[in-house]
Design a protein around this motif. Sequence first.
Motif, PDB file in Angstrom:
ATOM      1  N   ASN B  10       0.832  -1.202   0.000  1.00 23.22           N
ATOM      2  CA  ASN B  10       0.000   0.000   0.000  1.00 23.22           C
ATOM      3  C   ASN B  10       0.871   1.258   0.000  1.00 23.22           C
ATOM      4  O   ASN B  10       0.667   2.174  -0.798  1.00 23.22           O
ATOM      5  CB  ASN B  10      -0.932  -0.025   1.224  1.00 23.22           C
ATOM      6  CG  ASN B  10      -1.820   1.203   1.263  1.00 23.22           C
ATOM      7  OD1 ASN B  10      -2.337   1.623   0.236  1.00 23.22           O
ATOM      8  ND2 ASN B  10      -1.976   1.782   2.444  1.00 23.22           N
ATOM      9  N   LEU B  14       1.302   4.161  -2.935  1.00 24.72           N
ATOM     10  CA  LEU B  14       1.143   5.597  -2.693  1.00 24.72           C
ATOM     11  C   LEU B  14       2.370   6.371  -3.179  1.00 24.72           C
ATOM     12  O   LEU B  14       2.265   7.513  -3.601  1.00 24.72           O
ATOM     13  CB  LEU B  14       0.924   5.866  -1.198  1.00 24.72           C
ATOM     14  CG  LEU B  14      -0.440   5.425  -0.638  1.00 24.72           C
ATOM     15  CD1 LEU B  14      -0.435   5.497   0.883  1.00 24.72           C
ATOM     16  CD2 LEU B  14      -1.556   6.283  -1.209  1.00 24.72           C
ATOM     17  N   ALA B  15       3.521   5.741  -3.117  1.00 25.21           N
ATOM     18  CA  ALA B  15       4.760   6.380  -3.568  1.00 25.21           C
ATOM     19  C   ALA B  15       5.058   6.060  -5.034  1.00 25.21           C
ATOM     20  O   ALA B  15       6.117   6.411  -5.540  1.00 25.21           O
ATOM     21  CB  ALA B  15       5.919   5.949  -2.677  1.00 25.21           C
ATOM     22  N   ARG B  16       4.114   5.398  -5.712  1.00 26.92           N
ATOM     23  CA  ARG B  16       4.256   4.993  -7.122  1.00 26.92           C
ATOM     24  C   ARG B  16       5.494   4.125  -7.332  1.00 26.92           C
ATOM     25  O   ARG B  16       6.268   4.329  -8.252  1.00 26.92           O
ATOM     26  CB  ARG B  16       4.330   6.223  -8.033  1.00 26.92           C
ATOM     27  CG  ARG B  16       3.164   7.171  -7.917  1.00 26.92           C
ATOM     28  CD  ARG B  16       1.881   6.538  -8.455  1.00 26.92           C
ATOM     29  NE  ARG B  16       0.787   7.501  -8.488  1.00 26.92           N
ATOM     30  CZ  ARG B  16      -0.033   7.734  -7.458  1.00 26.92           C
ATOM     31  NH1 ARG B  16       0.117   7.058  -6.320  1.00 26.92           N
ATOM     32  NH2 ARG B  16      -1.005   8.615  -7.549  1.00 26.92           N
ATOM     33  N   ASN B  53      10.421  19.245  18.530  1.00 23.23           N
ATOM     34  CA  ASN B  53       9.739  19.654  17.311  1.00 23.23           C
ATOM     35  C   ASN B  53      10.624  19.490  16.091  1.00 23.23           C
ATOM     36  O   ASN B  53      10.148  19.404  14.968  1.00 23.23           O
ATOM     37  CB  ASN B  53       9.327  21.121  17.416  1.00 23.23           C
ATOM     38  CG  ASN B  53       7.869  21.254  17.763  1.00 23.23           C
ATOM     39  OD1 ASN B  53       7.150  20.277  17.783  1.00 23.23           O
ATOM     40  ND2 ASN B  53       7.425  22.465  18.023  1.00 23.23           N
ATOM     41  N   HIS B  54      11.919  19.491  16.316  1.00 23.22           N
ATOM     42  CA  HIS B  54      12.835  19.460  15.189  1.00 23.22           C
ATOM     43  C   HIS B  54      14.186  18.944  15.665  1.00 23.22           C
ATOM     44  O   HIS B  54      14.558  19.159  16.817  1.00 23.22           O
ATOM     45  CB  HIS B  54      12.989  20.882  14.619  1.00 23.22           C
ATOM     46  CG  HIS B  54      13.475  20.883  13.207  1.00 23.22           C
ATOM     47  ND1 HIS B  54      14.797  20.749  12.894  1.00 23.22           N
ATOM     48  CD2 HIS B  54      12.795  20.994  12.040  1.00 23.22           C
ATOM     49  CE1 HIS B  54      14.922  20.786  11.572  1.00 23.22           C
ATOM     50  NE2 HIS B  54      13.724  20.934  11.031  1.00 23.22           N
ATOM     51  N   PHE B  88       4.494  23.445 -18.945  1.00 21.57           N
ATOM     52  CA  PHE B  88       4.850  22.034 -18.919  1.00 21.57           C
ATOM     53  C   PHE B  88       3.680  21.257 -19.522  1.00 21.57           C
ATOM     54  O   PHE B  88       2.521  21.544 -19.207  1.00 21.57           O
ATOM     55  CB  PHE B  88       5.059  21.548 -17.485  1.00 21.57           C
ATOM     56  CG  PHE B  88       6.210  22.202 -16.772  1.00 21.57           C
ATOM     57  CD1 PHE B  88       7.490  21.664 -16.864  1.00 21.57           C
ATOM     58  CD2 PHE B  88       6.016  23.354 -16.012  1.00 21.57           C
ATOM     59  CE1 PHE B  88       8.555  22.264 -16.203  1.00 21.57           C
ATOM     60  CE2 PHE B  88       7.078  23.958 -15.349  1.00 21.57           C
ATOM     61  CZ  PHE B  88       8.351  23.421 -15.442  1.00 21.57           C
ATOM     62  N   VAL B  89       3.980  20.286 -20.374  1.00 21.47           N
ATOM     63  CA  VAL B  89       2.916  19.452 -20.936  1.00 21.47           C
ATOM     64  C   VAL B  89       2.883  18.130 -20.170  1.00 21.47           C
ATOM     65  O   VAL B  89       3.907  17.470 -20.013  1.00 21.47           O
ATOM     66  CB  VAL B  89       3.142  19.190 -22.435  1.00 21.47           C
ATOM     67  CG1 VAL B  89       2.094  18.218 -22.983  1.00 21.47           C
ATOM     68  CG2 VAL B  89       3.096  20.511 -23.207  1.00 21.47           C
ATOM     69  N   VAL B  90       1.702  17.779 -19.682  1.00 23.94           N
ATOM     70  CA  VAL B  90       1.535  16.515 -18.946  1.00 23.94           C
ATOM     71  C   VAL B  90       0.325  15.772 -19.510  1.00 23.94           C
ATOM     72  O   VAL B  90      -0.514  16.379 -20.179  1.00 23.94           O
ATOM     73  CB  VAL B  90       1.320  16.766 -17.427  1.00 23.94           C
ATOM     74  CG1 VAL B  90       2.522  17.473 -16.814  1.00 23.94           C
ATOM     75  CG2 VAL B  90       0.049  17.567 -17.178  1.00 23.94           C
ATOM     76  N   PRO B  91       0.245  14.467 -19.255  1.00 24.42           N
ATOM     77  CA  PRO B  91      -0.958  13.751 -19.692  1.00 24.42           C
ATOM     78  C   PRO B  91      -2.200  14.386 -19.065  1.00 24.42           C
ATOM     79  O   PRO B  91      -2.139  14.876 -17.934  1.00 24.42           O
ATOM     80  CB  PRO B  91      -0.744  12.334 -19.142  1.00 24.42           C
ATOM     81  CG  PRO B  91       0.719  12.215 -18.898  1.00 24.42           C
ATOM     82  CD  PRO B  91       1.201  13.575 -18.573  1.00 24.42           C
ATOM     83  N   LYS B  92      -3.292  14.401 -19.797  1.00 29.48           N
ATOM     84  CA  LYS B  92      -4.503  15.073 -19.314  1.00 29.48           C
ATOM     85  C   LYS B  92      -4.890  14.560 -17.923  1.00 29.48           C
ATOM     86  O   LYS B  92      -4.938  13.357 -17.676  1.00 29.48           O
ATOM     87  CB  LYS B  92      -5.645  14.831 -20.289  1.00 29.48           C
ATOM     88  CG  LYS B  92      -6.803  15.785 -20.053  1.00 29.48           C
ATOM     89  CD  LYS B  92      -7.740  15.785 -21.258  1.00 29.48           C
ATOM     90  CE  LYS B  92      -8.669  16.968 -21.211  1.00 29.48           C
ATOM     91  NZ  LYS B  92      -9.435  17.087 -22.445  1.00 29.48           N
ATOM     92  N   ILE B  93      -5.168  15.543 -17.007  1.00 26.26           N
ATOM     93  CA  ILE B  93      -5.404  15.148 -15.627  1.00 26.26           C
ATOM     94  C   ILE B  93      -6.881  14.897 -15.326  1.00 26.26           C
ATOM     95  O   ILE B  93      -7.239  14.031 -14.558  1.00 26.26           O
ATOM     96  CB  ILE B  93      -4.904  16.219 -14.637  1.00 26.26           C
ATOM     97  CG1 ILE B  93      -3.647  16.907 -15.171  1.00 26.26           C
ATOM     98  CG2 ILE B  93      -4.638  15.590 -13.289  1.00 26.26           C
ATOM     99  CD1 ILE B  93      -3.314  18.173 -14.448  1.00 26.26           C
ATOM    100  N   VAL B  94      -7.749  15.708 -15.929  1.00 23.43           N
ATOM    101  CA  VAL B  94      -9.170  15.596 -15.567  1.00 23.43           C
ATOM    102  C   VAL B  94      -9.989  15.143 -16.767  1.00 23.43           C
ATOM    103  O   VAL B  94      -9.717  15.546 -17.898  1.00 23.43           O
ATOM    104  CB  VAL B  94      -9.701  16.945 -15.039  1.00 23.43           C
ATOM    105  CG1 VAL B  94     -11.201  16.886 -14.822  1.00 23.43           C
ATOM    106  CG2 VAL B  94      -8.993  17.320 -13.736  1.00 23.43           C
ATOM    107  N   GLY B  95     -10.976  14.303 -16.504  1.00 23.71           N
ATOM    108  CA  GLY B  95     -12.010  13.934 -17.465  1.00 23.71           C
ATOM    109  C   GLY B  95     -11.510  13.273 -18.670  1.00 23.71           C
ATOM    110  O   GLY B  95     -11.441  13.549 -19.763  1.00 23.71           O
TER     111      GLY B  95
END
Lengths: 476, 95
Positions: B10, B14-16, B53-54, B88-95
Motif C-alpha cells: 500500500n 502511494l509512492a508509485r 519539534n525538530h 509544462f505538458v503533462v498527460p490530461k489530468i481531468v475527465g
Amino acid sequence: MTYEVVIGLEIHAQLKTDTKIFCGCSTRFGAAPNSQTCPVCLGMPGVLPVVNKKAVEYAIKAGLSMNCDILMDNRFARKNYFYPDLPMGYQITQFDLPIAQKGYLDITLGNGSKKRIGITRIHMENDAGKSNHDPHRPISLVDLNRAGTPLIEIVSEPDMRSAEEAGAFMRQIHALVRYVGVCDGNMEEGSLRCDANVSLRRPGASQFGTRTEMKNLNSFRNIERAIVSEINRQADILDDGGAIVQETRLWNADEGKSVSMRSKEDAHDYRYFPDPDLLPIIIDEVWLARIKDSIPELPEAKKERYSSELGLSAEDAAVLTSSIELARYFERCLAMINKPKLVANWVMVSLLALINAQNISIDDAPVSPESLAELLALVDTDVISGTMAKTVFEDMAKSGKSPKLIVEEKGLAQVSDTSEIEAIVDRILNENPSEVDAFKGGKTKLMGFFVGQIMRATQGKANPAVVNQLLADKLK
Amino acid sequence: MKISAKEVQNVAELARLELDEALTAKLADQIGSILNYVDTLKKVDTTGVPPTNHALSLSNAFREDVVVPSPGTDKALANAPLKENGCFVVPKIVG
C-alpha cells in the motif's frame, strides 16, 4: 421528510504578500506562464524553502481577527500526494500544530438574529500551480506561477444549518480578511475560495450523516446555490431510501448543478509528517503584541460603535461597515462634517447608487469623501436645499468640480431672504384667488399646491422653511 | 511491531513504486526491524521532557517579503521533456 442540514466550510485565502511563501518569486497575478518560478517553487532537488515572515504575520493577523488562540510554537508538515500541479510531490502545510485554532465569528442573519460559528483552525500552506486542459488533445498545460503562493486555510466547525448561514459566514470572512488587509478577497481570480461540506440528518440525531464536499464555489451566490442544490439532491436520495456516497463534487455554475468529481486515488492517505526542511515557528509575546496593535477596528466593533456613539440604526451601521472601503469613506467624510445621519444617508443612497451605476469600487468614486463633506456643509448651512444638493452631486460626479463652484456657476444658492421670497409668495397668492378661498374654506391640502408654485417660480431655490412659514402666516 | 506485506504494498503504491513479491517481503522484514527499534525507544521514560519539534534546536529562519527576480520561463522549462506555450505538458489530468 424533514432533515437537519449540517454545513462546514473550508476557506482558502491567498495572503497579500509580494512574494511566495518559501521563495522570493513574485505573486503578481496574470504574468506569462512559468515566468514567476525558481528552483524552490519548481521543486528542484536540493533546494531549501525559507519562510516569508510577512506571510506568518498575516496568518497571525487573520487568526486574531477571528478570535483564535495563536499557537506560539507551530510548525510545517508535508502532505504527500502526486498531482502535476504540485511539483514537489507534497504540499507544505501545517498539520498537528497549526498557527491558529479555536476561534469563532458571529454572523448576522436576515432576520437580524445572531449566531456564533466556530473556527476549528487556521493553517498556513503553499498553493499549487494551475492546469489548463486541452479540449482536443489528451494533454494538460501546467503553469507553476501560482505554486508556492501563501495561503491560509480557515476550517469552520460544522455549525451552519442553512445555505443562508454559510453565505453569511463567507461574507463575514471576506469582509474581515479585507479589513485586516491580509487578502484582497478577489473571488473571481481565486484569491478567496471556498469548499463546502454538506450532510443531512434526522432532527435530533446525535451523529452526522455522510457528507459530500462541494468544490469550485467562486462567488457568494454560487456558495448558496450550490449548497441548496446539494441539500435537495441528498434529501431526494434519502427520501427514496438511498444512501449518500462520500465524495467530492464539482459545482457547475452555468448549469446550476454539481457533478461527482473523479476522486483522487487514495486521496485520504496523505501520510503527513513534520517537514524537516523547515524550522519551527516560535512566536514571542512582543511579536504577537506588535501584530495585535496593527489590527484596525473590526466590523463588529465598528458596527457597535456606529450605533452607540453615532446614533445610527443597526441596519445603517451594518451597511456602512460591510466593507472597509465604505467604512473608510464614511469616516473620512464624517471627520469633516460631524453629522452622522446626514453623512450616512448620503453615503448609502447617493454614493452607493453612483458606484453601482458605474460599476466601480468605492476607492475609485469620482466624488471624494472630502468633496461630499463640502456639499453636505452647504446643505447643513442652508446654502442649498437637500433636493438641490442631489443635482449638484450628479454634476460633481460628471464634472469633478467642487460643489461650491457648481452652486456659484449655476446660481443654485438657496434664497432665504424673507423679503425676496415674500414678494413671490404674494404674487402667487394674488394669481390664484380661488385656491386661496378654497384653502381658507378648509382645503388645507392646497398648501402643497402653493409651495409647488413658489418653488417653480424660484426654480427651486427658495428656502422651503421660509416659504412654509410665510404661507402659514399669510393664509391664516 | 511488525508490518505486513499488504501494508508495504500500500505504501509503495502511494509512492508509485512497483515492488515484486520477493522485494516486498524483504522490505517488510527490514521496515519491521526499524519499527521494533522505535518500539524500544518508546520504552524510555520521557516524563518531564518537552517534545522535540525538530532535530535542530533552531527556530524562526525567515526571509523578508522582497521579490527576487525569477530565472524566467525558458530556464524553468529547460529540463521539461514536453513543453508548449511556456507551460509544462503533462498527460490530461481531468475527465
